[in-house]
Design an enzyme around this catalytic site. Structure first.
Site, short mmCIF file in Angstrom:
data_model
loop_
_atom_site.label_atom_id
_atom_site.label_comp_id
_atom_site.label_asym_id
_atom_site.label_seq_id
_atom_site.Cartn_x
_atom_site.Cartn_y
_atom_site.Cartn_z
N HIS A 97 10.60 23.67 33.35
CA HIS A 97 11.41 22.56 32.84
C HIS A 97 12.65 22.30 33.70
O HIS A 97 13.56 21.61 33.27
CB HIS A 97 11.81 22.82 31.38
N ALA B 79 12.10 31.04 25.35
CA ALA B 79 13.45 31.17 24.80
C ALA B 79 13.76 32.57 24.28
O ALA B 79 14.90 33.04 24.37
CB ALA B 79 13.66 30.14 23.69
N ASN C 6 6.54 38.99 21.51
CA ASN C 6 7.36 37.93 20.92
C ASN C 6 7.72 38.34 19.50
O ASN C 6 6.99 39.08 18.85
CB ASN C 6 6.58 36.61 20.89
N GLN D 271 10.03 28.87 30.88
CA GLN D 271 10.26 27.61 30.17
C GLN D 271 11.77 27.37 30.02
O GLN D 271 12.18 26.33 29.52
CB GLN D 271 9.66 27.67 28.76
N PHE E 257 17.20 26.68 21.36
CA PHE E 257 17.69 25.33 21.01
C PHE E 257 17.22 24.92 19.61
O PHE E 257 17.92 24.27 18.86
CB PHE E 257 17.13 24.28 21.97
N ARG E 258 15.96 25.30 19.33
CA ARG E 258 15.35 24.83 18.09
C ARG E 258 15.54 25.79 16.93
O ARG E 258 15.20 25.47 15.81
CB ARG E 258 13.84 24.62 18.31
N CYS F 75 21.19 12.20 42.29
CA CYS F 75 21.97 11.03 41.89
C CYS F 75 21.01 9.91 41.46
O CYS F 75 20.05 9.60 42.17
CB CYS F 75 22.84 10.57 43.05
N CYS G 246 28.19 11.32 40.94
CA CYS G 246 27.85 11.64 42.32
C CYS G 246 29.11 11.54 43.19
O CYS G 246 29.76 10.49 43.23
CB CYS G 246 26.80 10.64 42.81
N CYS H 188 28.64 8.38 45.68
CA CYS H 188 28.63 6.97 45.29
C CYS H 188 29.17 6.72 43.88
O CYS H 188 29.21 5.57 43.43
CB CYS H 188 27.21 6.40 45.41
ZN ZN Z 1 25.01 8.88 44.60
#
Ligand code: ZN
Length: 256
Positions: free
Chosen positions: A125, A28, A224, A107, A39-40, A133, A163, A166
């Site tokens: 990730h 991150a 870092n 990540q 995010f954290r 779908c 989707c 469908c």
């Molecule tokens: Zn679908």
């Protein structure tokens, strides 16, 4: 208080020049300078909007109630859609083009390495670049944030992406808690074959990325801001500082 770099940029440049196969592992911290809060972290979406990460990316929760994930996704897409890669993202892409970097393992789900021009990127990730779908199994590739924005805007409340074939719920190919990290063996292979590992903006607290530095005796440079969960070793160099500032210096040494 900022600690002084324990590896001079000139020495880092020398290591890159000498490497037969250099590999980068990013977290991150590489994207915070682009404006994507961890995010954290204190400004992260988990905190500012009170999303519970255990719920947002939990596969059982998604199957029962995908609206919670999509509320997060709407905020996330809104946060990242206009964001540009940082100096370090672009520099890694240039290194690869110059034949000095074998690949990037990340990540992050923000796609900034690809936007910067990196070709070989292993997204541990996953990301929003593709989706599958949950109903008919159809896979959608080369998706953009604009595509997601449109898909979520036209759905009922709460937001969902459906989707086109469908009308069932789509799931972006992001690895949720409880799902396999499909690309991990490829990442392990890349790390096992490298003789220089650059760990950029990761505190190495999250598995499986945190395992990777243990799988090589290659010279490892860890840059870092803040603590990194990796014990010192003769082949590891820790730099506590700003990524872009540090690698601008390294880049200068490389081009000089
Ligand atoms: Zn679908």
């Amino acid at each position: 208080m900022q600690k002084s770099p324990s590896l001079e940029p000139a020495r880092c440049a020398e290591l890159i020049r000498q490497a037969r196969s250099a590999v980068a592992l990013s977290g991150a911290g590489i994207s915070t300078a682009a404006g994507i809060p961890d995010f954290r972290g204190p400004q992260g979406l988990y905190v500012t909007r009170r999303y519970d990460p255990e719920k947002v990316f939990e596969i059982g929760w998604f199957r029962r109630s995908p609206g919670y994930f999509y509320e997060f996704s709407r905020d996330f897409v809104d946060t990242v859609k206009d964001i540009q890669p940082t100096f370090t993202h672009r520099w890694l892409a240039e290194l690869e083009q110059a034949g000095c970097l074998t690949g990037v393992i990340t990540q992050n789900i923000d796609i900034l390495h690809q936007l910067a021009g990196s070709r070989k990127v292993i997204e541990l990730h996953g990301s929003y670049r593709s989706a599958t779908c949950t109903g008919c199994g159809k896979r959608y590739a080369d998706l953009t944030y604009a595509w997601w924005e449109q898909a979520m805007a036209t759905s009922p409340t709460p937001p969902l992406a459906l989707c086109p074939a469908c009308n069932d719920v789509l799931k972006p190919d992001i690895v949720f808690f409880g799902e396999m990290v499909d690309y991990f063996p490829a990442a392990e292979q890349l790390v096992a074959g490298c003789d220089l590992l650059l760990v950029l903006g990761s505190s190495l607290q999250v598995t499986p990325a945190s395992f990777l530095p243990y799988q090589t005796q290659a010279t490892t440079v860890i840059v870092n801001r803040g603590t990194v969960l990796l014990p010192p070793s003769h082949h590891r160099h820790f730099v506590d500082g700003d990524l872009d500032a540090y690698f601008r210096e390294v880049a200068k040494c490389l081009s000089g």
